[in-house]
Design an enzyme around this catalytic site. Structure first.
Site, mmCIF file in Angstrom:
data_model
loop_
_atom_site.group_PDB
_atom_site.id
_atom_site.type_symbol
_atom_site.label_atom_id
_atom_site.label_comp_id
_atom_site.label_asym_id
_atom_site.label_seq_id
_atom_site.Cartn_x
_atom_site.Cartn_y
_atom_site.Cartn_z
ATOM 1 N N THR A 43 0.847 -1.197 0.000
ATOM 2 C CA THR A 43 0.000 0.000 0.000
ATOM 3 C C THR A 43 0.879 1.243 0.000
ATOM 4 O O THR A 43 1.756 1.376 0.853
ATOM 5 C CB THR A 43 -0.912 -0.006 1.242
ATOM 6 O OG1 THR A 43 -1.823 -1.090 1.117
ATOM 7 C CG2 THR A 43 -1.706 1.288 1.366
ATOM 8 N N HIS A 198 -7.123 -11.184 -2.234
ATOM 9 C CA HIS A 198 -6.566 -10.800 -0.926
ATOM 10 C C HIS A 198 -7.465 -11.371 0.171
ATOM 11 O O HIS A 198 -8.517 -10.815 0.486
ATOM 12 C CB HIS A 198 -6.498 -9.278 -0.842
ATOM 13 C CG HIS A 198 -5.707 -8.759 0.331
ATOM 14 N ND1 HIS A 198 -5.315 -9.551 1.382
ATOM 15 C CD2 HIS A 198 -5.221 -7.517 0.594
ATOM 16 C CE1 HIS A 198 -4.627 -8.810 2.256
ATOM 17 N NE2 HIS A 198 -4.563 -7.571 1.802
ATOM 18 N N ASN A 201 -4.566 -10.777 6.269
ATOM 19 C CA ASN A 201 -4.384 -9.560 7.063
ATOM 20 C C ASN A 201 -5.639 -8.932 7.670
ATOM 21 O O ASN A 201 -5.697 -7.723 7.880
ATOM 22 C CB ASN A 201 -3.614 -8.514 6.244
ATOM 23 C CG ASN A 201 -2.213 -8.997 5.898
ATOM 24 O OD1 ASN A 201 -1.666 -9.840 6.611
ATOM 25 N ND2 ASN A 201 -1.636 -8.494 4.826
ATOM 26 N N TYR A 203 -8.690 -8.513 6.508
ATOM 27 C CA TYR A 203 -9.683 -7.820 5.676
ATOM 28 C C TYR A 203 -10.888 -8.738 5.440
ATOM 29 O O TYR A 203 -10.961 -9.815 6.028
ATOM 30 C CB TYR A 203 -9.015 -7.309 4.391
ATOM 31 C CG TYR A 203 -7.940 -6.294 4.721
ATOM 32 C CD1 TYR A 203 -8.270 -5.079 5.312
ATOM 33 C CD2 TYR A 203 -6.589 -6.585 4.527
ATOM 34 C CE1 TYR A 203 -7.288 -4.159 5.685
ATOM 35 C CE2 TYR A 203 -5.599 -5.674 4.903
ATOM 36 C CZ TYR A 203 -5.957 -4.466 5.477
ATOM 37 O OH TYR A 203 -4.993 -3.574 5.861
ATOM 38 N N ASN A 258 -4.736 -6.203 12.110
ATOM 39 C CA ASN A 258 -6.129 -5.762 12.128
ATOM 40 C C ASN A 258 -6.975 -6.576 13.101
ATOM 41 O O ASN A 258 -8.138 -6.899 12.816
ATOM 42 C CB ASN A 258 -6.739 -5.795 10.712
ATOM 43 C CG ASN A 258 -6.125 -4.739 9.819
ATOM 44 O OD1 ASN A 258 -5.929 -3.601 10.238
ATOM 45 N ND2 ASN A 258 -5.809 -5.107 8.593
HETATM 46 C C1 PHB Z 1 -2.200 -1.358 4.646
HETATM 47 O O1 PHB Z 1 -2.679 -0.525 3.885
HETATM 48 O O2 PHB Z 1 -1.678 -1.038 5.706
HETATM 49 C C2 PHB Z 1 -2.250 -2.764 4.260
HETATM 50 C C3 PHB Z 1 -2.959 -3.113 3.150
HETATM 51 C C4 PHB Z 1 -3.039 -4.437 2.788
HETATM 52 C C5 PHB Z 1 -2.401 -5.380 3.549
HETATM 53 C C6 PHB Z 1 -1.684 -5.026 4.635
HETATM 54 C C7 PHB Z 1 -1.607 -3.711 4.991
HETATM 55 O O3 PHB Z 1 -2.485 -6.662 3.232
#
Ligand code: PHB
Length: 403
Positions: A43, A198, A201, A203, A258
């Site tokens: 990112t 994705h 992490n 999401y 997260n």
């Molecule tokens: C972030 O924007 O911090 C971010 C985005 C995607 C990821 C991990 C971190 O998989």
């Protein structure tokens, strides 16, 4: 064979650096990779406003890094609802697709290969980032720990507390899949070489997968079959668009990012790895905390390390591993068959020509965390290559007509 040949061969073998194994070609779906070094999704929060449109600088940034065996693009929201941070790019509007087209063109001109990472953040968002200031959506209405990164009234980035997300109704689930579907169609139109789902992490897809964020009692919650339903629905929808061999899946088993957590990660991720094998995807990409622990001199969490081994055993296909590798460990992991490809993130931020540096054992540029997110060229497209250090002029890669 005469003696001289034997000696020179031995000498050459002794000279060979430990990282040579990283430079064996590799067949990935329909593509032949030149080596084993992948650029991880990163990112960078520099999309043009309004509209979260990737900028012409992104074309420069990615083209500079085209010597990666494969670039996985920064996480790209599949919809407005899928956005979780200020200034991240999307792949849901015509303007975004046209901008990505120009980026892909620049990468292909530089002989690179690039997959688009498709992203829905679920609860890791904030009304300020949502259409009509609505609540972010999630499997269950559980507030994450931590803060959301939004743009304030002065146009600056600001961290604000998360809000309680709205639990998705079961009637809405086909529309979540449809968001990924439209994004995947757009990624084809933009001429990406493939897509990465994705599911890591913390999401949206991971929020469904892991028990800490999924308290549902319908067919999307409870058993591991139910918790992974959305992942496989998305996967199957994308196969119809891309075919399996241009699709990768990213997971973060045992990751804690997260505020994510699973009560039985071995069962959950073992199941996913086994089932993913049946689809013949291009690859499975995992990020695991043991790598970072190992590289920072700490004793790696044995459970996390075992998890990587379990996945390697259960997933019959190409495995990419990421998480803060140094060159020697990366090479060792390839040599020992623990991974097929290694993804580097932070090292690619500061070293556009990372594969060359790894090949010749040259020192790395240090990365500057203050320029990771937001801003312009500084810390994005101005890290020098070895060629520049030798006095060669950098190629002007920004098309001035494209703003
Ligand atoms: C972030 O924007 O911090 C971010 C985005 C995607 C990821 C991990 C971190 O998989």
């Amino acid at each position: 064979m005469n003696e001289t040949t034997t000696i020179s061969r031995t000498a050459r073998a002794a000279q060979a650096t430990d990282t040579d194994v990283l430079f064996a070609p590799y067949r990935l779906g329909p593509y032949t990779l030149r080596h084993r070094i992948v650029m991880a999704p990163l990112t960078r929060s520099r999309a043009r406003q309004p509209g979260n449109v990737p900028s012409s600088l992104a074309a420069c940034y990615y083209a500079q890094r085209a010597s990666a065996a494969l670039i996985v693009s920064e996480a790209t929201q599949v919809s407005m609802q899928g956005q979780g941070y200020a200034w991240t790019p999307g792949i849901h509007s015509r303007e975004q697709v046209e901008a990505w087209q120009r980026i892909i063109q620049a990468v292909h001109q530089a002989d690179g290969l690039i997959f688009n990472q498709l992203w829905h953040v679920g609860r890791i968002s904030h009304p300020a980032l949502q259409p009509d200031n609505m609540l972010p959506v999630a499997p269950s209405a559980i507030i994450p720990e931590g803060k959301a990164f939004i743009e304030n009234e002065r146009g600056e980035g600001e961290l604000v507390p998360f809000v309680r997300p709205r639990a998705l109704n079961i009637e809405e689930m086909p529309y979540i899949v449809a968001q990924y579907e439209r994004a995947a169609i757009n990624a084809r139109a933009a001429d990406f070489d493939g897509v990465e789902i994705h599911a890591a992490n913390g999401y949206l897809l991971d929020q469904f997968i892991e028990t800490g964020t999924n308290r549902r009692t319908d067919t999307y919650g409870g058993s591991v079959e139910n918790r992974t339903r959305l992942l496989f629905e998305v996967a199957e929808a994308l196969i119809r668009i891309w075919g399996p061999d241009r699709i990768g899946v990213r997971l973060s088993p045992m990751g804690k990012m997260n505020d994510i957590h699973d009560d039985q990660p071995e069962t959950t991720f073992g199941y996913i790895a086994e089932r993913l094998s049946d689809y013949h995807f291009a690859y499975l990409h995992i990020v695991n905390p043991a790598i970072e622990q190992m590289q920072s001199g700490k004793e790696p969490d044995p459970r996390a390390l075992r998890m990587v081994e379990t996945i390697r055993k259960k997933f019959k296909g190409t495995l990419i591993v990421a998480g803060g590798f140094e060159a020697d460990t990366a090479a060792r992991w390839i040599r020992e068959g623990k991974a097929d490809l290694i993804a580097f993130g932070r090292k690619f931020i500061a070293n556009p020509d990372l594969p060359e540096r790894l090949r010749i054992g040259s020192p790395f540029n240090a990365d500057d965390p203050t320029t990771y997110y937001g801003g312009g060229e500084k810390g994005y497209t101005d890290y020098p290559s070895l060629a520049q250090d030798r006095g060669e002029q950098p190629k002007a890669c920004v098309d001035q007509r494209w703003r």
